[in-house]
Design a protein around this motif. Structure first.
Motif, PDB file in Angstrom:
ATOM      1  N   ILE A  58      10.846-121.621  25.978  1.00 28.39           N
ATOM      2  CA  ILE A  58      10.958-122.151  24.614  1.00 28.39           C
ATOM      3  C   ILE A  58      11.655-123.502  24.592  1.00 28.39           C
ATOM      4  CG2 ILE A  58      13.117-120.953  24.096  1.00 28.39           C
ATOM      5  CD1 ILE A  58      10.168-121.710  21.690  1.00 28.39           C
ATOM      6  N   ASP A  59      12.579-123.742  25.548  1.00 28.83           N
ATOM      7  CA  ASP A  59      13.230-125.059  25.633  1.00 28.83           C
ATOM      8  C   ASP A  59      12.194-126.149  25.888  1.00 28.83           C
ATOM      9  OD1 ASP A  59      15.783-123.957  25.300  1.00 28.83           O
ATOM     10  OD2 ASP A  59      16.024-123.628  27.453  1.00 28.83           O
ATOM     11  N   VAL A  60      11.300-125.881  26.828  1.00 27.63           N
ATOM     12  CA  VAL A  60      10.250-126.858  27.144  1.00 27.63           C
ATOM     13  C   VAL A  60       9.250-126.942  25.987  1.00 27.63           C
ATOM     14  CG1 VAL A  60       8.486-127.531  28.822  1.00 27.63           C
ATOM     15  CG2 VAL A  60      10.514-126.298  29.578  1.00 27.63           C
ATOM     16  N   ALA A  61       8.956-125.780  25.365  1.00 26.03           N
ATOM     17  CA  ALA A  61       8.010-125.760  24.248  1.00 26.03           C
ATOM     18  C   ALA A  61       8.489-126.646  23.109  1.00 26.03           C
ATOM     19  CB  ALA A  61       7.803-124.335  23.763  1.00 26.03           C
ATOM     20  N   ASN A  62       9.791-126.609  22.827  1.00 27.19           N
ATOM     21  CA  ASN A  62      10.339-127.436  21.746  1.00 27.19           C
ATOM     22  C   ASN A  62      10.195-128.924  22.061  1.00 27.19           C
ATOM     23  OD1 ASN A  62      11.066-125.252  20.131  1.00 27.19           O
ATOM     24  ND2 ASN A  62      13.086-125.068  21.064  1.00 27.19           N
ATOM     25  N   LYS A  63      10.398-129.283  23.325  1.00 28.17           N
ATOM     26  CA  LYS A  63      10.191-130.680  23.733  1.00 28.17           C
ATOM     27  C   LYS A  63       8.721-131.063  23.605  1.00 28.17           C
ATOM     28  CE  LYS A  63      14.410-131.714  25.240  1.00 28.17           C
ATOM     29  NZ  LYS A  63      15.211-132.852  24.743  1.00 28.17           N
ATOM     30  N   TYR A  64       7.861-130.137  23.990  1.00 32.86           N
ATOM     31  CA  TYR A  64       6.415-130.375  23.893  1.00 32.86           C
ATOM     32  C   TYR A  64       5.997-130.576  22.436  1.00 32.86           C
ATOM     33  CZ  TYR A  64       1.436-129.126  23.821  1.00 32.86           C
ATOM     34  OH  TYR A  64       0.085-129.101  23.595  1.00 32.86           O
ATOM     35  N   MET A  65       6.588-129.793  21.520  1.00 34.84           N
ATOM     36  CA  MET A  65       6.257-129.935  20.111  1.00 34.84           C
ATOM     37  C   MET A  65       6.676-131.306  19.583  1.00 34.84           C
ATOM     38  SD  MET A  65       4.653-127.260  19.323  1.00 34.84           S
ATOM     39  CE  MET A  65       4.574-127.594  17.576  1.00 34.84           C
ATOM     40  N   LYS A  66       7.811-131.801  20.047  1.00 36.58           N
ATOM     41  CA  LYS A  66       8.244-133.143  19.646  1.00 36.58           C
ATOM     42  C   LYS A  66       7.219-134.184  20.094  1.00 36.58           C
ATOM     43  CE  LYS A  66      12.331-132.623  17.687  1.00 36.58           C
ATOM     44  NZ  LYS A  66      12.582-133.084  16.289  1.00 36.58           N
ATOM     45  N   GLN A  67       6.702-133.986  21.310  1.00 40.50           N
ATOM     46  CA  GLN A  67       5.691-134.909  21.823  1.00 40.50           C
ATOM     47  C   GLN A  67       4.433-134.873  20.957  1.00 40.50           C
ATOM     48  OE1 GLN A  67       3.187-134.093  25.449  1.00 40.50           O
ATOM     49  NE2 GLN A  67       4.536-135.625  26.351  1.00 40.50           N
ATOM     50  N   LEU A  68       4.030-133.660  20.533  1.00 38.98           N
ATOM     51  CA  LEU A  68       2.851-133.542  19.671  1.00 38.98           C
ATOM     52  C   LEU A  68       3.073-134.255  18.340  1.00 38.98           C
ATOM     53  CD1 LEU A  68       1.492-129.882  20.066  1.00 38.98           C
ATOM     54  CD2 LEU A  68       0.747-131.969  21.198  1.00 38.98           C
TER      55      LEU A  68
END
Length: 464
Positions: free
Chosen positions: A129-139
């Motif tokens: 989820i830590d990486v997922a949150n960063k990925y969402m910021k990128q999106l």
């Protein structure tokens, strides 16, 4: 087989007084320290040891540690030997293929590589989820730059919040997920079997609220694509060496099936829909329905259609934008941008709504454009608008449709007409009518804005 490495050694020199010696050459200073027989890829730069090596096919010259505190020859010899030993440990792990970016940052904490790695916001305890949150910021950034549609971000947000990812799954055959939610898995410990077990659970075993077992292939595919993208982000962030989800595939089943004739709007049903819409004072929706039956635009495209895109004199229109997830932007694909001739029935529908929306003052609408790198303002008069009186509204001032308002209005028409078919099936009806009249699949695909004719061949039948 591991390749052997030749150990080339030389003397390593450290002059603590180098700057003073250059500035005041007439003064006397202690001799530089010299360490004997040290690997040549361990060097001194200023007041620190540096290592030179190749990692992920890139040449690295990284700071290992400070030597500013060294005050004697024996201490320098000892520290140089220790540095060389650590260098060999690093090279050995790289040669074996065991090195990860996380490990390298740990072994060389003073290096620029480690600082950049820590600056990404991750740590040794980084979870999915830590990486997922960063990925969402990128999106979110990519949506602002119009590189992806808002609907892509909306789908990803729903997956991030899905309980099946957030909570342990007590009925899952894999014990790991009975104890730990997928979101809480440590990112560097996720392997291919972990992803496969989770996907298989969603596909075959999960108990749904409606009593059915297993999600549809398309829904599970959304989860798998999301997991792959998050893990790809982890690879790009140097958290893991490779994406463990790359080798996971869903079992092959047929994709979207053929649209049956019963799903299409027959001539009698079209008349009934238009009559019912007029009865409940939704003539504006009746005309949009009639337009769609004979033009076959995507729902997102018809909601974004403006009078500026239409030439009534030439009976042509240009599809150049779409409305999805509450935002205006580019069409689904580049080929979806197309010029279409307006059919007689669609032309009549446009004339019917012309009095309502043609003479309105153009509104400044923000549209995400990839070629502009983000939002641009376009002054538009939308063709099809919602003229239903809003609660507490005195006049029936038309306003732009959105997915929710269209769905609610269409539900009322379905209830009045007794015909329970989605509004989107106007597009299916249009395609099937063209095929019935003898237009080839590629011709239909071009009118629909598809890349090729495979979707048309797979999905559409005929209707009279």
């Amino acid at each position: 087989m591991r390749r052997s490495r030749s150990k080339v050694v030389s003397d390593l020199v450290f002059d603590p007084y180098k700057k003073e010696r250059e500035k005041y050459p007439s003064k006397c200073y202690p001799l530089p320290f010299v360490a004997k027989n040290i690997l040549t890829n361990v060097t001194v730069h200023g007041s620190s040891f540096r290592f030179q090596f190749y990692y992920k096919k890139q040449k690295m010259i990284q700071r290992y540690c400070s030597i500013a505190h060294i005050e004697s020859q024996p201490i320098f010899q000892r520290e140089a030997e220790r540095a060389a030993q650590q260098y060999e440990v690093i090279i050995d792990k790289i040669d074996r293929g065991d090195m990860t970016s996380e490990m390298l940052a740990t072994l060389m904490p003073d290096s620029k590589f480690a600082k950049d790695y820590k600056g990404s916001g991750f740590s040794l305890g980084t979870t999915f989820i830590d990486v997922a949150n960063k990925y969402m910021k990128q999106l979110e950034y990519r949506v602002k730059r119009a590189e992806i549609s808002a609907s892509t971000l909306q789908v990803a947000k729903k997956l991030v919040e899905a309980p099946v990812l957030r909570l342990p799954q007590k009925d899952c055959p894999a014990p790991k997920y009975r104890r730990t939610a997928f979101n809480d898995l440590l990112i560097h410990k996720i392997n291919t079997n972990d992803v496969k077990d989770f996907v298989d659970y969603l596909y075959h075993d999960i108990q749904r609220k409606n009593g059915e077992v297993g999600y549809s292939k398309s829904y599970v595919g959304n989860f798998l694509d999301y997991i792959k993208q998050v893990l790809k982000h982890a690879v790009n962030s140097h958290l893991i060496k490779e994406n463990p989800a790359d080798q996971v595939r869903l079992s092959q089943k047929s994709r979207m099936g053929r649209v049956e004739d019963s799903a299409l709007f027959s001539p009698k049903e079209r008349e009934q829909i238009i009559r019912s819409a007029n009865i409940i004072n939704k003539s504006y929706l009746a005309e949009m329905f009639r337009f769609q039956i004979f033009m076959g635009l995507r729902q997102s495209e018809v909601l974004a259609l403006a009078w500026e895109d239409i030439s009534l004199q030439d009976r042509k229109l240009v599809v150049k934008r779409a409305f999805t997830a509450g935002k205006y932007g580019d069409t689904k694909t580049e080929l979806s941008k197309r010029t279409l001739g307006i059919t007689k029935q669609a032309y009549d529908a446009l004339l019917a709504v012309k009095e309502q929306t043609f003479d309105r003052e153009a509104e400044a609408i923000e549209v995400n454009r990839a070629d502009a790198g983000g939002e641009v303002v376009e002054h538009l008069r939308l063709v099809f608008m919602n003229a239903a009186a809003k609660k507490g509204q005195v006049t029936d001032e038309p306003r732009a449709w959105n997915e929710t308002s269209l769905r609610k209005a269409w539900n009322r028409v379905k209830k009045e007409s007794g015909i329970d078919k989605p509004f989107s099936h106007t597009r299916h009806t249009f395609a099937s009518m063209l095929l019935t009249k003898g237009l080839d699949a590629m011709g239909v695909a071009q009118l629909l804005g598809h890349t090729n004719d495979q979707m048309v061949k797979r999905r559409y039948g005929t209707v009279t």
